[in-house]
Design a protein around this motif. Structure first.
Motif, PDB file in Angstrom:
ATOM      1  N   GLY A 223      -7.586   8.178   6.175  1.00 22.05           N
ATOM      2  CA  GLY A 223      -6.513   7.191   6.375  1.00 22.05           C
ATOM      3  C   GLY A 223      -6.945   5.764   6.051  1.00 22.05           C
TER       4      GLY A 223
ATOM      5  N   ASP B 239      -5.212   2.186   4.351  1.00 25.22           N
ATOM      6  CA  ASP B 239      -4.490   1.132   5.092  1.00 25.22           C
ATOM      7  C   ASP B 239      -5.437  -0.044   5.323  1.00 25.22           C
ATOM      8  OD1 ASP B 239      -2.381   2.939   5.366  1.00 25.22           O
ATOM      9  OD2 ASP B 239      -3.029   3.616   7.348  1.00 25.22           O
TER      10      ASP B 239
ATOM     11  N   LYS C 232      -1.401   8.630  13.265  1.00 25.76           N
ATOM     12  CA  LYS C 232      -2.061   8.296  11.995  1.00 25.76           C
ATOM     13  C   LYS C 232      -1.229   7.434  11.042  1.00 25.76           C
ATOM     14  CE  LYS C 232      -1.022  12.555   9.601  1.00 25.76           C
ATOM     15  NZ  LYS C 232      -1.284  13.138   8.343  1.00 25.76           N
TER      16      LYS C 232
ATOM     17  N   LYS D  72       0.849  -1.204   0.000  1.00 20.84           N
ATOM     18  CA  LYS D  72       0.000   0.000   0.000  1.00 20.84           C
ATOM     19  C   LYS D  72       0.879   1.248   0.000  1.00 20.84           C
ATOM     20  CE  LYS D  72      -1.996   3.555   2.300  1.00 20.84           C
ATOM     21  NZ  LYS D  72      -1.536   4.485   3.341  1.00 20.84           N
TER      22      LYS D  72
END
Ligand code: ADP
Ligand code: ASP
Ligand code: MG
Length: 416
Positions: free
Chosen positions: A151, A154, A209, A7
């Motif tokens: 975010g 992920d 984060k 990723k």
């Protein structure tokens, strides 16, 4: 030969040059005989730009339309990555969440994954094609596009790794692993070679984060080997592992700063059974996550009731709570968004008395006033004024002996 999900976050794909560099890395992994599935975020700044545009039109846009808008950032990046891989002579195919499909619930802007089909990706990889998935997005059962929260790419990556039964999920970002505090705030933060799922989950849930909290939860549940690396190269990285595999266990593993915090206070609320339920239930029904709650001791049958929520939900919460405030006859409703939450996290907290006192002492020595406190087995959190947030992180980091003493002036960490 391994099956690897990689990723790449926004800063790793910030420009066409970045995308090309990342694509060359993907090709190298593949040419070593591995199967690779790639997940990308939007190019750096793109999600904020799109949210800003919507915000210029109206202050609280409908979640469905906001999701339709911001998901395009990842869509563009996935296609650009696939085009770049093709330009390097490799077959690649981009996919949106709805093309897999990655199915979520209907909670727009913070949806949770309910089902993920990845068979098509196995077929691609067997045919030598590199699948590139647009992170952060899914589709709910009525066909609307959803997103997984800021975010959230992920989480797309870990969910795919679990579904594909990948050997490993690699998260490439702009830091070379997980540190004891955000290295951009606390230059003396120490690099961690390993951290347990449980501690990483606490850190992520409290504002670190570097990994989306849901991704850590999924990685633990499905036992996905998860590693954080820098997309700019280098040897350092951090493995997220089971608790028994972490050798050194300090009392406090890290310190976090959560900026997305606001508080609402209801002044002079009648002190009788059912009031807390009445105030908070409309928030639960609209999936607004209430964090800390304080009701002060009642005097003359009235009490003040204060709670914190994410700033991103403040406007909606004010709308809902002001109606209840009127119904129950509260004197007034106050809202504040210039606050932050500083937390110390570690599995040692439950067995070490006095940890909270040390944290409070370090804040008092910097003259920082604590507005609210909450504790659990794994963490101590304090709400303080926003302007002291970064100073507080450094003070708490120091008091727990986390500072890297080998840290040099230019920000280099000589040893781990
Ligand atoms: P990406 O765009 O790659 O997903 P993010 O900005 O979401 O990257 O996450 C990486 C950032 O997380 C780092 O730049 C760093 O400022 C921040 N961060 C916060 N806490 C930590 C921590 N404990 N360790 C490492 N990075 C952290
Ligand atoms: N682009 C989204 C965000 O900025 C998702 C992600 O980067 O993971 O929050
Ligand atoms: Mg991120």
């Amino acid at each position: 030969m391994a099956l690897i999900v990689q990723k790449y976050g926004g800063s790793s794909v910030a420009s066409l040059d970045h995308i090309r560099r990342v694509a060359m890395g993907i090709v190298t992994t593949k040419s070593k005989g591995n199967k690779v599935t790639v997940v990308v975020s939007a190019m750096s700044g793109e999600t904020d730009k799109l949210l800003g545009l919507a915000g210029q039109v109206m202050s609280n846009p409908p979640g469905r339309e906001q999701d339709a808008l911001v998901s395009t950032g990842e869509q563009a990046c996935a296609a650009l990555m696939a085009i770049t891989l093709e330009s390097l002579g490799h077959r690649a195919k981009s996919y949106l969440g709805l093309q897999l499909p990655l199915i979520t619930d209907q909670v727009h802007t913070k949806a949770r994954i309910v089902e993920l089909q990845s068979d098509i990706l196995h077929d691609d990889m067997n045919d030598g094609i590199i699948p590139v998935i647009a992170g952060f997005q899914g589709v709910c059962d009525n066909g609307s596009i959803t997103t997984l929260g800021r975010g959230g790419s992920d989480t797309t990556a870990v969910a795919l790794a679990a579904s594909l039964k990948a050997d490993c999920c690699e998260i490439y970002t702009d830091v070379d692993g997980v540190y004891t505090a955000d290295p951009n705030i606390c230059p003396k933060a120490r690099h961690l070679k390993k951290i347990s799922y449980q501690e990483m989950l606490e850190l992520a849930g409290l504002g670190a984060k570097v990994l989306h909290a849901r991704s850590v939860e999924l990685a633990q549940k499905y036992q996905v080997p998860l590693v954080v690396k820098s997309s700019f190269g280098g040897e350092k990285h951090t493995w997220i592992v089971n608790e028994e595999d972490v050798m050194e266990n300090s009392v406090i593993k890290g310190v976090t700063l959560e900026r997305n915090v606001s508080k609402i206070s209801l002044i002079r609320v009648p002190d009788r059974p059912g009031i807390a339920y009445k105030i908070l239930s409309p928030l639960a029904e609209t999936s607004i996550n209430v964090d800390m709650i304080i009701q002060n001791a009642s005097t003359d049958g009235f009490a003040d009731f204060t709670f914190t929520i994410p700033t991103t939900d403040l406007e909606k919460a004010q709308e809902l709570v002001s109606k209840i405030a009127e119904e129950i006859g509260a004197l007034e409703m106050l809202a504040e968004n210039n606050i932050v939450k500083v937390s110390a996290v570690g599995i040692g907290i439950k067995t070490n008395p006095g940890v909270a006192a040390r944290m409070f002492k370090s804040l008092s020595e910097e003259n920082i006033n604590i507005e609210m406190i909450s504790t659990s087995e794994y963490r101590i959190s304090c709400i303080i004024e926003e302007k002291y947030g970064e100073l507080a992180v450094r003070a708490v980091h120091k008091v727990f002996g986390l500072d890297d003493l080998n840290h040099t002036k230019d920000g280099e960490h000589k040893h781990e």
